[in-house]
Design a protein around this motif. Structure first.
Motif, PDB file in Angstrom:
ATOM      1  N   HIS A  59     -15.758  -2.335  -8.380  1.00  0.00           N
ATOM      2  CA  HIS A  59     -15.505  -0.891  -8.284  1.00  0.00           C
ATOM      3  C   HIS A  59     -14.037  -0.666  -7.935  1.00  0.00           C
ATOM      4  CE1 HIS A  59     -16.785   3.113  -8.554  1.00  0.00           C
ATOM      5  NE2 HIS A  59     -17.835   3.106  -7.766  1.00  0.00           N
ATOM      6  N   ALA A  60     -13.596   0.575  -8.064  1.00  0.00           N
ATOM      7  CA  ALA A  60     -12.214   0.940  -7.759  1.00  0.00           C
ATOM      8  C   ALA A  60     -12.198   2.325  -7.131  1.00  0.00           C
ATOM      9  CB  ALA A  60     -11.359   0.929  -9.033  1.00  0.00           C
ATOM     10  N   GLY A  61     -11.195   2.554  -6.277  1.00  0.00           N
ATOM     11  CA  GLY A  61     -11.115   3.855  -5.622  1.00  0.00           C
ATOM     12  C   GLY A  61      -9.714   4.166  -5.139  1.00  0.00           C
ATOM     13  N   THR A  62      -9.501   5.427  -4.808  1.00  0.00           N
ATOM     14  CA  THR A  62      -8.227   5.904  -4.289  1.00  0.00           C
ATOM     15  C   THR A  62      -8.477   6.680  -3.004  1.00  0.00           C
ATOM     16  OG1 THR A  62      -8.248   8.074  -5.386  1.00  0.00           O
ATOM     17  CG2 THR A  62      -7.486   6.182  -6.688  1.00  0.00           C
ATOM     18  N   ILE A  63      -7.425   7.267  -2.449  1.00  0.00           N
ATOM     19  CA  ILE A  63      -7.564   8.058  -1.232  1.00  0.00           C
ATOM     20  C   ILE A  63      -8.447   9.282  -1.471  1.00  0.00           C
ATOM     21  CG2 ILE A  63      -5.573   9.565  -1.626  1.00  0.00           C
ATOM     22  CD1 ILE A  63      -4.853   9.166   1.359  1.00  0.00           C
ATOM     23  N   ASN A  64      -8.653   9.617  -2.755  1.00  0.00           N
ATOM     24  CA  ASN A  64      -9.482  10.772  -3.113  1.00  0.00           C
ATOM     25  C   ASN A  64     -10.935  10.399  -3.422  1.00  0.00           C
ATOM     26  OD1 ASN A  64      -7.238  12.655  -3.023  1.00  0.00           O
ATOM     27  ND2 ASN A  64      -6.535  11.710  -4.920  1.00  0.00           N
ATOM     28  N   TRP A 232     -12.715   7.621   2.454  1.00  0.00           N
ATOM     29  CA  TRP A 232     -11.647   6.946   1.713  1.00  0.00           C
ATOM     30  C   TRP A 232     -10.278   7.237   2.330  1.00  0.00           C
ATOM     31  CZ3 TRP A 232     -10.829   3.172  -1.600  1.00  0.00           C
ATOM     32  CH2 TRP A 232     -11.907   2.688  -2.354  1.00  0.00           C
ATOM     33  N   GLU A 233     -10.065   8.476   2.705  1.00  0.00           N
ATOM     34  CA  GLU A 233      -8.791   8.845   3.309  1.00  0.00           C
ATOM     35  C   GLU A 233      -8.556   8.071   4.601  1.00  0.00           C
ATOM     36  OE1 GLU A 233      -6.370  12.884   4.759  1.00  0.00           O
ATOM     37  OE2 GLU A 233      -8.434  13.005   4.016  1.00  0.00           O
ATOM     38  N   GLN A 234      -9.619   7.891   5.370  1.00  0.00           N
ATOM     39  CA  GLN A 234      -9.512   7.175   6.640  1.00  0.00           C
ATOM     40  C   GLN A 234      -9.146   5.706   6.429  1.00  0.00           C
ATOM     41  OE1 GLN A 234     -13.085   7.321   9.004  1.00  0.00           O
ATOM     42  NE2 GLN A 234     -12.132   6.355  10.774  1.00  0.00           N
ATOM     43  N   VAL A 235      -9.825   5.032   5.489  1.00  0.00           N
ATOM     44  CA  VAL A 235      -9.570   3.605   5.293  1.00  0.00           C
ATOM     45  C   VAL A 235      -8.209   3.364   4.634  1.00  0.00           C
ATOM     46  CG1 VAL A 235     -12.023   3.039   5.197  1.00  0.00           C
ATOM     47  CG2 VAL A 235     -10.805   3.516   3.072  1.00  0.00           C
ATOM     48  N   VAL A 236      -7.795   4.266   3.745  1.00  0.00           N
ATOM     49  CA  VAL A 236      -6.483   4.113   3.109  1.00  0.00           C
ATOM     50  C   VAL A 236      -5.367   4.315   4.146  1.00  0.00           C
ATOM     51  CG1 VAL A 236      -4.865   5.092   1.436  1.00  0.00           C
ATOM     52  CG2 VAL A 236      -7.252   4.713   0.789  1.00  0.00           C
ATOM     53  N   ASN A 237      -5.498   5.346   4.964  1.00  0.00           N
ATOM     54  CA  ASN A 237      -4.490   5.589   6.005  1.00  0.00           C
ATOM     55  C   ASN A 237      -4.414   4.414   6.983  1.00  0.00           C
ATOM     56  OD1 ASN A 237      -3.779   8.079   4.959  1.00  0.00           O
ATOM     57  ND2 ASN A 237      -5.197   9.213   6.261  1.00  0.00           N
ATOM     58  N   ARG A 238      -5.552   3.847   7.304  1.00  0.00           N
ATOM     59  CA  ARG A 238      -5.584   2.693   8.204  1.00  0.00           C
ATOM     60  C   ARG A 238      -4.885   1.500   7.566  1.00  0.00           C
ATOM     61  NH1 ARG A 238     -11.137  -0.115  10.566  1.00  0.00           N
ATOM     62  NH2 ARG A 238     -10.160  -1.967  11.482  1.00  0.00           N
ATOM     63  N   THR A 239      -5.118   1.300   6.268  1.00  0.00           N
ATOM     64  CA  THR A 239      -4.489   0.192   5.555  1.00  0.00           C
ATOM     65  C   THR A 239      -2.982   0.378   5.454  1.00  0.00           C
ATOM     66  OG1 THR A 239      -6.513  -0.133   4.248  1.00  0.00           O
ATOM     67  CG2 THR A 239      -4.489  -1.122   3.403  1.00  0.00           C
ATOM     68  N   VAL A 240      -2.545   1.594   5.149  1.00  0.00           N
ATOM     69  CA  VAL A 240      -1.117   1.892   5.044  1.00  0.00           C
ATOM     70  C   VAL A 240      -0.428   1.643   6.388  1.00  0.00           C
ATOM     71  CG1 VAL A 240       0.594   3.703   4.653  1.00  0.00           C
ATOM     72  CG2 VAL A 240      -1.410   3.551   3.168  1.00  0.00           C
ATOM     73  N   LYS A 241      -1.068   2.071   7.466  1.00  0.00           N
ATOM     74  CA  LYS A 241      -0.512   1.862   8.811  1.00  0.00           C
ATOM     75  C   LYS A 241      -0.368   0.369   9.105  1.00  0.00           C
ATOM     76  CE  LYS A 241      -1.415   3.142  13.669  1.00  0.00           C
ATOM     77  NZ  LYS A 241      -1.609   1.802  14.246  1.00  0.00           N
ATOM     78  N   LEU A 242      -1.370  -0.423   8.737  1.00  0.00           N
ATOM     79  CA  LEU A 242      -1.327  -1.866   8.967  1.00  0.00           C
ATOM     80  C   LEU A 242      -0.202  -2.512   8.166  1.00  0.00           C
ATOM     81  CD1 LEU A 242      -2.586  -4.471  10.116  1.00  0.00           C
ATOM     82  CD2 LEU A 242      -4.087  -4.513   8.115  1.00  0.00           C
ATOM     83  N   ILE A 243      -0.040  -2.087   6.923  1.00  0.00           N
ATOM     84  CA  ILE A 243       1.009  -2.642   6.062  1.00  0.00           C
ATOM     85  C   ILE A 243       2.385  -2.372   6.660  1.00  0.00           C
ATOM     86  CG2 ILE A 243       2.167  -2.321   3.838  1.00  0.00           C
ATOM     87  CD1 ILE A 243      -0.649  -1.971   2.603  1.00  0.00           C
ATOM     88  N   ARG A 244       2.617  -1.149   7.097  1.00  0.00           N
ATOM     89  CA  ARG A 244       3.916  -0.791   7.667  1.00  0.00           C
ATOM     90  C   ARG A 244       4.177  -1.539   8.972  1.00  0.00           C
ATOM     91  NH1 ARG A 244       3.401   5.731   6.456  1.00  0.00           N
ATOM     92  NH2 ARG A 244       3.972   5.607   4.223  1.00  0.00           N
ATOM     93  N   GLU A 245       3.154  -1.674   9.802  1.00  0.00           N
ATOM     94  CA  GLU A 245       3.313  -2.390  11.068  1.00  0.00           C
ATOM     95  C   GLU A 245       3.633  -3.864  10.825  1.00  0.00           C
ATOM     96  OE1 GLU A 245      -0.335  -1.694  13.083  1.00  0.00           O
ATOM     97  OE2 GLU A 245       0.321   0.218  13.967  1.00  0.00           O
ATOM     98  N   ASP A 246       2.961  -4.469   9.847  1.00  0.00           N
ATOM     99  CA  ASP A 246       3.198  -5.890   9.560  1.00  0.00           C
ATOM    100  C   ASP A 246       4.603  -6.115   9.017  1.00  0.00           C
ATOM    101  OD1 ASP A 246       0.689  -6.385  10.446  1.00  0.00           O
ATOM    102  OD2 ASP A 246      -0.103  -7.182   8.558  1.00  0.00           O
ATOM    103  N   TYR A 247       5.083  -5.186   8.201  1.00  0.00           N
ATOM    104  CA  TYR A 247       6.442  -5.336   7.677  1.00  0.00           C
ATOM    105  C   TYR A 247       7.468  -5.203   8.803  1.00  0.00           C
ATOM    106  CZ  TYR A 247      10.647  -4.769   4.895  1.00  0.00           C
ATOM    107  OH  TYR A 247      11.902  -4.938   4.371  1.00  0.00           O
ATOM    108  N   GLU A 248       7.285  -4.210   9.658  1.00  0.00           N
ATOM    109  CA  GLU A 248       8.207  -4.028  10.785  1.00  0.00           C
ATOM    110  C   GLU A 248       8.174  -5.224  11.725  1.00  0.00           C
ATOM    111  OE1 GLU A 248       6.976  -0.389  12.537  1.00  0.00           O
ATOM    112  OE2 GLU A 248       7.732   0.860  10.877  1.00  0.00           O
ATOM    113  N   ARG A 249       7.016  -5.822  11.912  1.00  0.00           N
ATOM    114  CA  ARG A 249       6.899  -7.016  12.754  1.00  0.00           C
ATOM    115  C   ARG A 249       7.690  -8.172  12.158  1.00  0.00           C
ATOM    116  NH1 ARG A 249       1.377  -9.740  12.174  1.00  0.00           N
ATOM    117  NH2 ARG A 249       2.439 -10.177  10.210  1.00  0.00           N
ATOM    118  N   ASP A 250       7.586  -8.351  10.842  1.00  0.00           N
ATOM    119  CA  ASP A 250       8.328  -9.429  10.190  1.00  0.00           C
ATOM    120  C   ASP A 250       9.837  -9.225  10.327  1.00  0.00           C
ATOM    121  OD1 ASP A 250       5.985 -10.596   9.510  1.00  0.00           O
ATOM    122  OD2 ASP A 250       6.144 -10.265   7.349  1.00  0.00           O
TER     123      ASP A 250
END
Length: 282
Positions: A59-64, A232-250
């Motif tokens: 399956h596939a999905g977006t924030i919508n 969907w909005e909740q899980v996408v926002n959570r994923t985006v936050k994790l991605i940004r935090e991991d990049y800043e950590r690196d």
């Protein structure tokens, strides 16, 4: 390096409305809750033995929400790895159909499973005939009379520096772009959290026999309908936050390593005081 490349690419995304997350999973016909409350008047969840038949899902999905009409689910015919039945041809056919449901150019985040490579070089363990055929196809002077070691060296020297995938080319033709997840980093794929919600829903509804893939398919479709845009909005926002935090950590770790941080283990005042006391005692 694959994780670094992924994080750098994804952090540049400005509009997450057009980001598509896709993934494959499975549901067993006997998938149910491990235990439940009961009393003398009502039976608890029926006891099931084994995992039962398996339903393979894509399956596939977006924030919508889920991409309309993109659910693919079929009963497995084997008991082995489900990836074997979701082969490259079947996945490519589904992927091409899914692209037609995307309203505008999108960024597709996915792993490398089931993705067929373009002009994939042979492995070193393959027969000389296979290596020679690939080398000659790519304009390299090679023949079957050469030693295996010589052919392997030519193979290493002429391997493409960048892997090309069939579905990436298909996506590009439709105006979309594919970003590959780094290996072992499923946490960057938002749909994984949606799978957890769907499997939990299915387990709570699958309480009575018959435990079949046909019944599980109906439960699956119902579970997908219960996943809201808010979910969907909740899980996408959570994923985006994790991605940004991991990049800043690196970035922070890289800066620390670059600044030649030196710690003198002999500068601790408590140790000096303790040593002084011991000297006086001696």
């Amino acid at each position: 390096m694959a994780r670094c490349t992924f994080l750098r690419q994804v952090k540049e995304i400005k509009n997450w409305q057009n980001v598509v997350f896709l993934n494959q999973t499975w549901l067993n016909a006997n998938h149910t809750v491990d235990c439940s409350w009961t009393d003398d008047a009502a039976a608890s969840t029926s006891k099931v033995v084994g995992k039962g038949s398996r339903l393979i899902i894509c399956h596939a999905g977006t924030i919508n929400g889920f991409v309309k009409g993109s659910l693919m689910a079929f009963a497995s015919k084997t008991t082995g790895d489900y990836h074997e039945e979701m082969h490259g041809e079947k996945f490519t056919e589904w992927f091409t159909s899914m692209l037609c449901s995307l309203p505008e150019p999108s960024i597709i985040i996915m792993d490398n499973a089931h993705s067929m490579q373009i002009d994939k070089p042979p492995a070193q363990s393959q027969k000389k005939t296979d290596i020679v055929a690939w080398l000659q196809k790519n304009g390299v002077d090679a023949n079957i009379n050469m030693l295996k070691a010589e052919l392997v060296l030519l193979l290493k020297e002429n391997k493409p520096t960048k892997i090309r995938y069939v579905i990436d080319e298909i996506a590009s033709e439709h105006g979309h772009r594919v970003i590959r997840l780094p290996p072992y980093h499923y946490e960057y794929n938002a749909i994984v959290l949606v799978w957890a919600q769907i499997k939990g829903y299915a387990a709570r509804r699958n309480t009575e026999p018959p435990f079949t893939t046909t019944k599980m398919l109906k439960i699956l479709e119902e579970a997908c309908e219960h996943v809201t845009t808010g979910d969907w909005e909740q899980v996408v926002n959570r994923t985006v936050k994790l991605i940004r935090e991991d990049y800043e950590r690196d970035v922070k770790i890289d800066n620390i390593l670059e600044n030649d941080l030196i710690i003198n283990v002999f500068d601790d005042s408590s140790d000096d005081s303790e040593n002084s006391s011991m000297d006086e005692s001696d």
